[in-house]
Design a protein around this motif. Structure first.
Motif, PDB file in Angstrom:
ATOM      1  N   LEU A 196      25.271  -3.186  51.465  1.00 48.31           N
ATOM      2  CA  LEU A 196      24.201  -3.765  50.648  1.00 48.31           C
ATOM      3  C   LEU A 196      23.694  -2.759  49.622  1.00 48.31           C
ATOM      4  CD1 LEU A 196      22.149  -5.814  53.274  1.00 48.31           C
ATOM      5  CD2 LEU A 196      23.842  -6.643  51.632  1.00 48.31           C
ATOM      6  N   VAL A 197      23.703  -1.481  49.980  1.00 49.95           N
ATOM      7  CA  VAL A 197      23.347  -0.440  49.000  1.00 49.95           C
ATOM      8  C   VAL A 197      24.340  -0.443  47.847  1.00 49.95           C
ATOM      9  CG1 VAL A 197      23.201   2.054  48.635  1.00 49.95           C
ATOM     10  CG2 VAL A 197      22.090   1.022  50.621  1.00 49.95           C
ATOM     11  N   GLY A 244      15.275   5.528  45.167  1.00 48.58           N
ATOM     12  CA  GLY A 244      14.213   5.086  46.067  1.00 48.58           C
ATOM     13  C   GLY A 244      14.529   3.748  46.714  1.00 48.58           C
ATOM     14  N   MET A 245      15.080   2.809  45.952  1.00 49.10           N
ATOM     15  CA  MET A 245      15.424   1.505  46.534  1.00 49.10           C
ATOM     16  C   MET A 245      16.527   1.648  47.579  1.00 49.10           C
ATOM     17  SD  MET A 245      15.151  -1.246  43.389  1.00 49.10           S
ATOM     18  CE  MET A 245      16.353  -0.431  42.320  1.00 49.10           C
ATOM     19  N   LEU A 249      16.269   0.822  51.669  1.00 45.69           N
ATOM     20  CA  LEU A 249      17.206   0.021  52.466  1.00 45.69           C
ATOM     21  C   LEU A 249      17.689   0.791  53.690  1.00 45.69           C
ATOM     22  CD1 LEU A 249      19.546  -1.871  49.964  1.00 45.69           C
ATOM     23  CD2 LEU A 249      18.101  -2.868  51.730  1.00 45.69           C
ATOM     24  N   SER A 250      18.007   2.065  53.500  1.00 47.13           N
ATOM     25  CA  SER A 250      18.475   2.884  54.625  1.00 47.13           C
ATOM     26  C   SER A 250      17.367   3.046  55.667  1.00 47.13           C
ATOM     27  CB  SER A 250      18.932   4.259  54.121  1.00 47.13           C
ATOM     28  OG  SER A 250      19.991   4.129  53.204  1.00 47.13           O
ATOM     29  N   TRP A 255      14.884   1.583  60.929  1.00 45.70           N
ATOM     30  CA  TRP A 255      13.757   0.961  61.625  1.00 45.70           C
ATOM     31  C   TRP A 255      14.226  -0.196  62.503  1.00 45.70           C
ATOM     32  CZ3 TRP A 255      11.650  -4.038  61.118  1.00 45.70           C
ATOM     33  CH2 TRP A 255      10.434  -4.233  61.770  1.00 45.70           C
ATOM     34  N   VAL A 256      15.114  -1.034  61.953  1.00 44.64           N
ATOM     35  CA  VAL A 256      15.634  -2.164  62.728  1.00 44.64           C
ATOM     36  C   VAL A 256      16.420  -1.673  63.932  1.00 44.64           C
ATOM     37  CG1 VAL A 256      17.223  -4.112  62.678  1.00 44.64           C
ATOM     38  CG2 VAL A 256      15.654  -3.751  60.777  1.00 44.64           C
ATOM     39  N   ALA A 257      17.241  -0.620  63.740  1.00 50.10           N
ATOM     40  CA  ALA A 257      18.039  -0.093  64.848  1.00 50.10           C
ATOM     41  C   ALA A 257      17.146   0.459  65.956  1.00 50.10           C
ATOM     42  CB  ALA A 257      18.985   0.991  64.336  1.00 50.10           C
ATOM     43  N   LYS A 258      16.100   1.199  65.585  1.00 51.24           N
ATOM     44  CA  LYS A 258      15.183   1.740  66.584  1.00 51.24           C
ATOM     45  C   LYS A 258      14.442   0.631  67.314  1.00 51.24           C
ATOM     46  CE  LYS A 258      14.337   6.236  64.397  1.00 51.24           C
ATOM     47  NZ  LYS A 258      13.320   7.099  63.747  1.00 51.24           N
TER      48      LYS A 258
END
Length: 287
Positions: A196-197, A244-245, A249-250, A255-258
């Motif tokens: 997606l990046v 920055g964008m 995303l990263s 955050w989702v993985a944690k």
């Protein structure tokens, strides 16, 4: 013990050597930064004339409008790429050989085609407006790449999980939805975000088909003769925004993985086996 089988604690000489390497590397990086700054000052990149355009409201609105168009194209491309990738991955995992062959041909074709060629083809040959042309090209390429990510992610799940699910009487779609995909997503998430990046950065190709995205706005400002062609100031404004964008995303992926790992630990605690002799709730516990 002072070390492990794979790593030994450095002694005094090794620590001094590491400090020396660190000092030399830091000095080299600072020297490179100083040389770049010298070249920028020497060529007049920090003069007031080159930075004046960014004080005007019209220029600021142009940049914000370009940024909004970039995010719009990325939003459409990201959602459609994920959907197309899922469809093609299902086709590649199908038990029906014709479906699997068709999906394989589509994936390999769109992965091999340069993104710019697909964007130009849709824009010029099919006479599509800039935004749909850009989104179509990004979707076809990134969707085909994500299809391979999804397929390999599902195949990476331990085979015993699949066999146990079939032994319980689940059919293939149930095994895929309830067993394989939830486990595969956790492994695929970093690669999905990385792709997606790539899609986000590739939205900058839109300026080649006159789509008014962020880079297109910067190009208009950089080519202004009234302000001495402020190319470098434009790059210094636009680059941190793109970086920055991508970092955002990263961070979101991390955050989702944690959060997923925490939820797994919570579920594991909730279904922890009872101690021997403990009465279980329900009718069986009252026998």
């Amino acid at each position: 013990m002072t070390g492990t089988a794979l790593y030994d604690v450095p002694g005094p000489l090794a620590r001094r050597r590491h400090r020396l390497y660190g000092f030399l590397a830091t000095a080299a990086i600072l020297a490179l930064i100083g040389w770049v700054l010298y070249l920028l000052f020497d060529t007049g990149q920090f003069t007031a004339q080159k930075w004046t355009p960014f004080e005007y409201k019209g220029i600021q609105e142009m940049l914000l409008r370009g940024l909004a168009n970039t995010l719009r194209a990325f939003g459409f491309a990201a959602v459609l790429s994920l959907a197309l990738g899922a469809v093609l991955a299902v086709g590649r995992l199908s038990d029906h050989r014709p479906v699997r062959w068709v999906a394989t041909v589509l994936v390999e074709f769109f992965r091999a085609m340069p993104v710019l060629v697909m964007i130009f083809f849709v824009f010029v040959a099919l006479k599509v407006q800039p935004l749909p042309a850009l989104v179509t090209g990004l979707t076809l390429y990134n969707g085909s790449v994500l299809a391979e990510v999804f397929r390999t992610g599902v195949d990476s799940v331990d085979r015993g999980q699949r066999e146990a699910a079939y032994a319980l009487g689940l059919h293939k779609s149930q095994v895929m939805v309830h067993v394989l995909v939830p486990q595969a997503v956790r492994a695929m998430l970093p690669t999905i975000i990385s792709q997606l990046v790539v899609a986000l950065k590739d939205t900058s190709l839109g300026f080649l088909i006159t789509y008014e995205e962020f880079l297109h706005a910067g190009k208009l400002i950089a080519g202004n003769l009234d302000y001495g062609l402020p190319f470098i100031p434009v790059v210094m404004i636009i680059s941190p925004v793109y970086i920055g964008m991508c970092m955002l995303l990263s961070w979101f992926a991390t955050w989702v993985a944690k959060r997923e790992r925490r939820s797994l630990k919570t579920r594991a605690v909730e279904v922890a086996p009872a101690e021997p002799g403990t009465l279980l709730p329900g009718p069986a516990g009252h026998r």
